[in-house]
Every structure is written in C-alpha cells, then in structure tokens.
Design an enzyme around this catalytic site. Sequence first.
Site, PDB file in Angstrom:
ATOM      1  N   ASP A  18     -37.374  13.951  88.237  1.00  0.00           N
ATOM      2  CA  ASP A  18     -36.518  13.016  87.514  1.00  0.00           C
ATOM      3  C   ASP A  18     -36.839  13.108  86.026  1.00  0.00           C
ATOM      4  OD1 ASP A  18     -35.237  10.872  86.374  1.00  0.00           O
ATOM      5  OD2 ASP A  18     -35.989   9.397  87.812  1.00  0.00           O
ATOM      6  N   GLY A  40     -24.536  10.341  87.144  1.00  0.00           N
ATOM      7  CA  GLY A  40     -25.484  11.458  87.099  1.00  0.00           C
ATOM      8  C   GLY A  40     -26.702  11.170  86.239  1.00  0.00           C
ATOM      9  N   VAL A  41     -27.136  12.198  85.564  1.00  0.00           N
ATOM     10  CA  VAL A  41     -28.339  12.082  84.743  1.00  0.00           C
ATOM     11  C   VAL A  41     -28.095  11.144  83.550  1.00  0.00           C
ATOM     12  CG1 VAL A  41     -27.850  14.114  83.302  1.00  0.00           C
ATOM     13  CG2 VAL A  41     -30.217  13.473  83.785  1.00  0.00           C
ATOM     14  N   ASP A  42     -26.845  11.095  83.083  1.00  0.00           N
ATOM     15  CA  ASP A  42     -26.471  10.213  81.964  1.00  0.00           C
ATOM     16  C   ASP A  42     -26.743   8.743  82.339  1.00  0.00           C
ATOM     17  OD1 ASP A  42     -25.368   9.670  79.489  1.00  0.00           O
ATOM     18  OD2 ASP A  42     -23.304  10.110  80.056  1.00  0.00           O
ATOM     19  N   SER A 118     -23.761  20.319  82.866  1.00  0.00           N
ATOM     20  CA  SER A 118     -22.429  20.697  83.384  1.00  0.00           C
ATOM     21  C   SER A 118     -22.376  21.023  84.869  1.00  0.00           C
ATOM     22  CB  SER A 118     -21.815  21.887  82.624  1.00  0.00           C
ATOM     23  OG  SER A 118     -21.087  21.454  81.502  1.00  0.00           O
ATOM     24  N   THR A 119     -23.519  21.094  85.568  1.00  0.00           N
ATOM     25  CA  THR A 119     -23.464  21.570  86.952  1.00  0.00           C
ATOM     26  C   THR A 119     -23.345  20.450  87.973  1.00  0.00           C
ATOM     27  OG1 THR A 119     -25.864  21.581  87.279  1.00  0.00           O
ATOM     28  CG2 THR A 119     -24.871  23.575  86.356  1.00  0.00           C
TER      29      THR A 119
HETATM   30  N1  APR Z   1     -33.224  14.037  86.308  1.00  0.00           N
HETATM   31  C1  APR Z   1     -32.885  15.343  86.235  1.00  0.00           C
HETATM   32  N2  APR Z   1     -31.706  15.821  86.631  1.00  0.00           N
HETATM   33  C2  APR Z   1     -30.818  14.921  87.128  1.00  0.00           C
HETATM   34  C3  APR Z   1     -31.074  13.534  87.226  1.00  0.00           C
HETATM   35  C4  APR Z   1     -32.355  13.099  86.791  1.00  0.00           C
HETATM   36  N3  APR Z   1     -32.688  11.808  86.828  1.00  0.00           N
HETATM   37  N4  APR Z   1     -29.968  12.926  87.754  1.00  0.00           N
HETATM   38  C5  APR Z   1     -29.059  13.907  87.974  1.00  0.00           C
HETATM   39  N5  APR Z   1     -29.566  15.104  87.618  1.00  0.00           N
HETATM   40  C6  APR Z   1     -28.973  16.450  87.658  1.00  0.00           C
HETATM   41  C7  APR Z   1     -27.851  16.693  88.651  1.00  0.00           C
HETATM   42  O1  APR Z   1     -28.382  16.952  89.928  1.00  0.00           O
HETATM   43  C8  APR Z   1     -27.215  17.956  88.058  1.00  0.00           C
HETATM   44  O2  APR Z   1     -27.899  19.119  88.479  1.00  0.00           O
HETATM   45  O3  APR Z   1     -28.378  16.706  86.402  1.00  0.00           O
HETATM   46  C9  APR Z   1     -27.467  17.804  86.559  1.00  0.00           C
HETATM   47  C10 APR Z   1     -26.234  17.534  85.731  1.00  0.00           C
HETATM   48  O4  APR Z   1     -25.328  16.721  86.492  1.00  0.00           O
HETATM   49  P1  APR Z   1     -24.474  15.529  85.853  1.00  0.00           P
HETATM   50  O5  APR Z   1     -25.377  14.404  85.465  1.00  0.00           O
HETATM   51  O6  APR Z   1     -23.382  15.204  86.808  1.00  0.00           O
HETATM   52  O7  APR Z   1     -23.901  16.191  84.460  1.00  0.00           O
HETATM   53  P2  APR Z   1     -22.620  17.165  84.161  1.00  0.00           P
HETATM   54  O8  APR Z   1     -22.263  18.044  85.286  1.00  0.00           O
HETATM   55  O9  APR Z   1     -22.900  17.783  82.794  1.00  0.00           O
HETATM   56  O10 APR Z   1     -21.416  16.158  84.032  1.00  0.00           O
HETATM   57  C11 APR Z   1     -21.350  15.268  82.960  1.00  0.00           C
HETATM   58  O11 APR Z   1     -21.603  13.379  84.412  1.00  0.00           O
HETATM   59  O12 APR Z   1     -23.569  12.236  83.926  1.00  0.00           O
HETATM   60  C12 APR Z   1     -22.181  12.192  83.847  1.00  0.00           C
HETATM   61  O13 APR Z   1     -21.566  10.840  81.964  1.00  0.00           O
HETATM   62  C13 APR Z   1     -21.751  12.186  82.395  1.00  0.00           C
HETATM   63  O14 APR Z   1     -19.410  12.167  82.851  1.00  0.00           O
HETATM   64  C14 APR Z   1     -20.490  12.979  82.418  1.00  0.00           C
HETATM   65  C15 APR Z   1     -20.722  14.009  83.476  1.00  0.00           C
END
Ligand code: APR
Length: 177
Positions: A18, A40-42, A118-119
């Site tokens: 994490d 997601g991570v955001d 982005s994944t």
């Molecule tokens: N720590 C590390 N990696 C994480 C965590 C965490 N706490 N939570 C999620 N992830 C990983 C996911 O498994 C994925 O591999 O982060 C990677 C990116 O996934 P997303 O968060 O969905 O980001 P992305 O594909 O760039 O899409 C962006 O998602 O987070 C939202 O607000 C953001 O709408 C935007 C979109």
Amino acid sequence: MVVERVHGAGVVRLWRGDITTLDVDAIVNAATRELAGGGGVDGAIHRAAGPELMRELRRRYPDGCPTGGAVSTAGHRLPARHVIHAVGPRWQGGGQGEPLLLDSAWTAALALAAPSISTGVYGFPVARAAPIAVAAVGAALAAPGTPLRLCTIVCFSETDLAAYRQALIGGSSDGGG
Ligand code: APR
C-alpha cells in the site's frame, strides 16, 4: 521489497503493498485531470492524507492538470513528505497516443515512489504499461545530475507485480525478497 535494479547512480525498486504507508520523500498518485480525488489509489491517498490535501489542490491548482502532466503537494497526514499527482491517459484501445501520454505522465512524475499509473480504473493493459514505466524511471535515474537515488514502483496486486517484474528483470534472477 521484491526486486531491485541499478540504473546509473540510482536504484529502481519494485515493491508490493500500500503506497500510502511509505515513509519516503514523495509518493506518486494516479490522479484525474480535475485533481478532484476519486477511487483506486487516488481515494486511498486522499483518505490517508486528510482533507488538507484537497484544500491545497483546490487552492494551488484550480484548473487541474492536463493528461500526461503532474503537480506536487505536501503529504499532510501521510508519512510521505510530498505527493506528486500524475495524470495518466485512460486506455482507449492504444490508438489515441496513450503510450506517449503515459510516458509523459511518468517522466513528469518521477520522484521516489509511484503506483502503476493508468492500469486500474483507466484500463491501460499492465503488460504494455510496465515497460513504459520502467524505461521512464530508468532514464530518469540514469540522467546526469539527477538528485534521484531510489525509485520504488509500488504494485497493489500480484498480477501487476508480475508484469513490472518482467519489465524490470525479464527472465533473469533477482535479489530475492
Ligand atoms: N497502493 C498502491 N497501489 C494501489 C493502491 C494503493 N493503496 N490502491 C490501488 N492501487 C493500484 C491499482 O491496483 C492499480 O494497479 O494503483 C494502480 C492504478 O489504479 P487506479 O488507482 O485505478 O489509477 P488509474 O488507472 O490511473 O485511473 C485513474 O482512478 O484513482 C482513480 O481518481 C483516479 O479516476 C482516476 C482513475
């Protein structure tokens, strides 16, 4: 820690876990152009950093950030000192310049730690995203005069980790861990 590889004077480290728990100079968020938080991570980063993070983003970057770019803020309640908010492209089949935009997001974001931009929600195939990410990180660490010494790519899932591991070390054996 899972894998490490030396690039120039620096090291790329691949780690599963994490990203909100890392006590480092900076972590990289996968943000939206609006910098408005999300899933997601955001979402995880905003929850851990507290509402001050959103307030700083609104105040300093009211117009958001274009796809392929990145902006930085303080880490607020996170152990990390800074958060770099990188905006990767949403995957639309690969014909809309997505690889170049992803490379641009990584290059703009390069700091000490990054998630797999982005994944997730944006659907970029991780097997195609990982080599772009690893190349951008390696180039930044090997660039003359860079202050970067350690870049940790943080993968949440075993599947993502396998793709980044393949991109980082191919079939060769690693440092264990
Ligand atoms: N720590 C590390 N990696 C994480 C965590 C965490 N706490 N939570 C999620 N992830 C990983 C996911 O498994 C994925 O591999 O982060 C990677 C990116 O996934 P997303 O968060 O969905 O980001 P992305 O594909 O760039 O899409 C962006 O998602 O987070 C939202 O607000 C953001 O709408 C935007 C979109």
